[in-house]
Motif scaffolding. Structure first.
Motif, PDB file in Angstrom:
ATOM      1  N   GLY B 244      -4.844  19.776   4.166  1.00  0.00           N
ATOM      2  CA  GLY B 244      -4.024  21.053   4.244  1.00  0.00           C
ATOM      3  C   GLY B 244      -4.955  22.133   3.548  1.00  0.00           C
ATOM      4  N   ARG B 248      -3.609  26.147   3.489  1.00  0.00           N
ATOM      5  CA  ARG B 248      -3.419  26.750   2.116  1.00  0.00           C
ATOM      6  C   ARG B 248      -4.250  27.926   2.119  1.00  0.00           C
ATOM      7  NH1 ARG B 248      -0.695  25.171  -2.434  1.00  0.00           N
ATOM      8  NH2 ARG B 248       0.188  26.952  -3.680  1.00  0.00           N
ATOM      9  N   GLU B 257       1.895  23.886   3.287  1.00  0.00           N
ATOM     10  CA  GLU B 257       0.477  22.918   3.028  1.00  0.00           C
ATOM     11  C   GLU B 257       1.000  21.727   3.174  1.00  0.00           C
ATOM     12  OE1 GLU B 257      -1.558  23.032  -0.583  1.00  0.00           O
ATOM     13  OE2 GLU B 257      -3.113  21.916   0.244  1.00  0.00           O
TER      14      GLU B 257
END
Lengths: 132, 561
Positions: B244, B248, B257
């Motif tokens: 993630g 992000r 995310e």
């Protein structure tokens, strides 16, 4: 009615950081400019050829992986070689202070560093770029 | 049900809250609130106070349970940091293999407990240094690896049988992993003893980080090959780090995310199941990688929600039986995009807060950014401060003494539930589209992130969100910072070394190995054994990647904004 300012937002080289370039492209569009975005992983040759084909008034180059001196320099050389050096070139991204002078000496008109507001950048275009 | 409070008591608390709110409103009428709205960095509304009434239906055993037990909200390991601290794993890579080897040795001598490799752009994209696409980029944002020779130098003198190594590499992940295995086996260390991680998460590349080589479908096939091979032959290796972090950094919210990362995870699991592996054979080696952004509580809630969601997805959706299959083990990096080029020393403080979120969120390993990372590759001094930040948190502050210290907080539990629900909504939407590959084809996650990034930038410009030193408390004068300078002569030296390798290798052996690799790609044999063979014969990174490009085609960025 006057022609709109046309801007090519470009990512040269292998750097994939496109958050800034895409935000700038949107900001230019919202400001009423005509925007062409090259997408990622373009060679300097591809950037210059797109700029000429699209008949743009300005190229906004973005670099965040450290290859700005080589890549921006190559774009400037190619523009000169093509007789298209009246296209205004700006740069943005992670660029050390001491490289700014070098890039300006190559003919890059302005460098926008992280933290510059979109408003400041759009104002700069209004003041410095006219449809050719 | 094991509710935290008796119903009657909650009613009383709720009614007292009503009277308190009246009182507060009177006070705010005299002194208005500081801001029109109080929101997290992701734009989530935050109330002025949370009480037991917010968590009144909270079922402790179902929602939290115990560390090391389903649903793992409080941590995946039973004893968490009481037994073993998180791994302090600083991401490093610069210049030549020699330069990075030197930085690795330094970090290990300073108490770092795992290695993490950053590659330069040509390596990340599967090009050799001498390719025209690579010019100007050698060693700029990581180490340049063209052949096994570079890999040997990179890890020379480092105990790769005892240290685990993480490699942040995506499109050419199978190639770099093959080089690593070949390097270790030349040193007499069998592959079964090797521990580490390759990032190898292509879906998030198409979504966010944007290093790509082949189109999504064949990219998935190569990932499944690595997972299958790892399961059989390199059992201590994490063959994927479902990430993630980059989602992000590209501008996603905390919920995006989390949701996109887990949706990517679901897509990988489905693809491996389709290959014929059983869920509990490979699921225990899936690992995750999250961002720790500046909004302290939102991040902690995100990490807790992530564990609970993955455990639930694995158990209910994929019918995993093994406990380990349910564990969401994750690495964390503090948020590069929260750092500022202005007043860069402030970044030490930001990183400290973000690292604390990761620790309170129960991370398994952590990279803390150096304060100068927003300017250039970190200097040794800056990297040392970042490592010391973790050591101070671990050994001075006492935050690692008890497990999940914020568990039961009315605020954090409410936030954890809200984030979980919002993330499931996204996952449902992606399921409805036919899964993540289809969603990516529709440009869906890409545009969701672009919208969030643009919205955030506008909020900064309007001072609705504050970045200290940028849109508030800005100063004209900057304290100069010494930054790392790349070695201009490196590119030529690297090209010369690779040419030397090419001149001294057995060309026939290389040619045959590459041909066999091509056949494996065209057919459906696992590519890993052929890659190890080619890497051992000193085929270059690009020679191997060109086989992929030839058989699978090249993916081009659609360039939407």
């Amino acid at each position: 009615m006057a022609r709109k300012i046309r801007i090519l937002v470009a990512k040269a080289g292998l750097d994939g950081h496109d958050r800034g370039a895409r935000i700038i492209a949107r900001a230019y569009r919202d400001a009423g400019f005509e925007v062409i975005y090259t997408g990622l992983h373009q060679t300097p040759e591809q950037v210059v050829s797109a700029a000429i084909q699209e008949d743009v008034d300005m190229i906004g180059l973005s670099s965040l992986a450290g290859a700005h001196l080589y890549l921006f320099g190559k774009v400037m050389d190619l523009l000169k070689a093509e007789g298209a050096d009246d296209i205004i070139v700006t740069g943005g991204g992670i660029i050390p202070e001491e490289d700014i002078e070098k890039l300006k000496a190559m003919g890059v008109r302005e460098i926008f560093l992280p933290g510059t507001s979109l408003e400041v950048i759009v104002d700069w275009v209004h003041q410095n770029v006219k449809p050719r | 049900m094991s509710r935290l409070y008796r119903e009657e008591e909650v009613r009383e608390i709720d009614s007292e809250k009503g009277s308190w709110q009246e009182q507060m409103k009177k006070q705010l009428a005299v002194r208005p609130p500081r801001k029109d709205e109080f929101t997290t960095v992701s734009g989530r509304q935050i109330r002025e106070l949370y009480t037991p009434a917010d968590t009144k239906d909270f079922d402790y055993r179902a929602r939290l349970g115990f560390p090391g037990r389903y649903p793992y909200t409080r941590g995946v390991q039973t004893s968490m940091y009481r037994g073993k601290l998180w791994t302090m794993r600083m991401f490093a890579g610069l210049g030549s293999a020699e330069d990075t080897n030197k930085r690795f040795r330094y970090l290990v001598s300073q108490g770092q407990t795992g290695l993490s490799t950053a590659f330069d752009m040509p390596t990340l994209m599967g090009y050799d240094t001498e390719d025209p696409m690579s010019r100007g980029e050698c060693g700029r944002c990581g180490v340049a690896i063209d052949t096994l020779k570079d890999m040997e130098i990179l890890f020379s003198g480092l105990p790769v049988d005892r240290l685990t190594t993480s490699m942040t590499i995506n499109p050419p992940a199978p190639v770099l992993w093959a080089m690593y295995i070949a390097m270790a086996e030349k040193r007499g260390i069998p592959r079964a003893k090797l521990g580490g991680t390759i990032q190898n998460d292509m879906l998030k590349e198409f979504i966010a980080q944007k290093t790509f080589m082949c189109p999504p479908e064949p990219s998935m096939r190569l990932i499944v090959d690595t997972i299958e091979f790892g399961t059989r032959e390199v059992p201590r290796w994490n063959t994927i780090s479902i990430s993630g972090y980059h989602i992000r950094e590209a501008g996603a919210t905390a919920v995006q995310e989390l949701a996109f990362t887990l949706a990517d995870g679901i897509a990988y699991v489905e693809a491996v199941l389709e290959r014929g592996l059983k869920i509990d054979e490979f699921a225990p080696r899936l690992s995750f990688f999250f961002n720790s952004h500046i909004d302290f509580f939102e991040e902690i809630a995100k990490f807790r929600a992530a564990r609970r969601m993955w455990a639930n997805i694995m158990k209910k959706r994929f019918k995993a039986k093994s406990e380990r299959s349910l564990w969401l083990r994750f690495h964390t990096q503090t948020a590069g995009c929260s750092l500022t080029a202005q007043q860069p020393f402030n970044n030490v403080v930001r990183t400290t807060v973000e690292a604390l979120s990761a620790v309170l969120g129960g991370t398994q390993s952590l990279h803390t950014n150096s304060f100068d990372e927003v300017l250039a590759i970190p200097t040794e001094e800056a990297a040392t401060i970042a490592l010391r930040t973790q050591q101070i948190l671990a050994e001075e502050t006492g935050v690692a003494s008890t497990i999940d210290p914020l568990g039961g907080s009315y605020f954090v539990e409410t936030l954890t539930d809200e984030i979980e629900k919002a993330a499931y909504d996204y996952i449902d939407k992606i399921d409805d589209m036919g899964g993540m590959l289809k969603a990516i084809e529709k440009n869906y996650p890409q545009m969701e992130i672009a919208d969030a990034a643009y919205k955030f930038q506008r909020a900064i410009d309007r001072q609705q969100k504050v970045m200290v030193g940028v849109n508030k408390y800005a100063t004209e004068e900057e304290i100069p910072v010494d930054i790392y300078r790349a070695d201009e002569a490196l590119e030529e030296r690297q090209i010369a070394r690779t040419n030397q390798v090419k001149n001294s290798r057995n060309e026939k052996e290389v040619k045959n190995a590459l041909e066999r690799l091509g056949e494996a790609c065209s057919g459906n044999e696992n590519v890993m054994p052929y890659l190890i063979e080619a890497a051992s014969a000193y085929a270059t990174l690009q020679e191997m990647c060109d086989v992929f490009r030839k058989v699978f085609g090249i993916y081009r960025d659609p360039g939407t904004f």
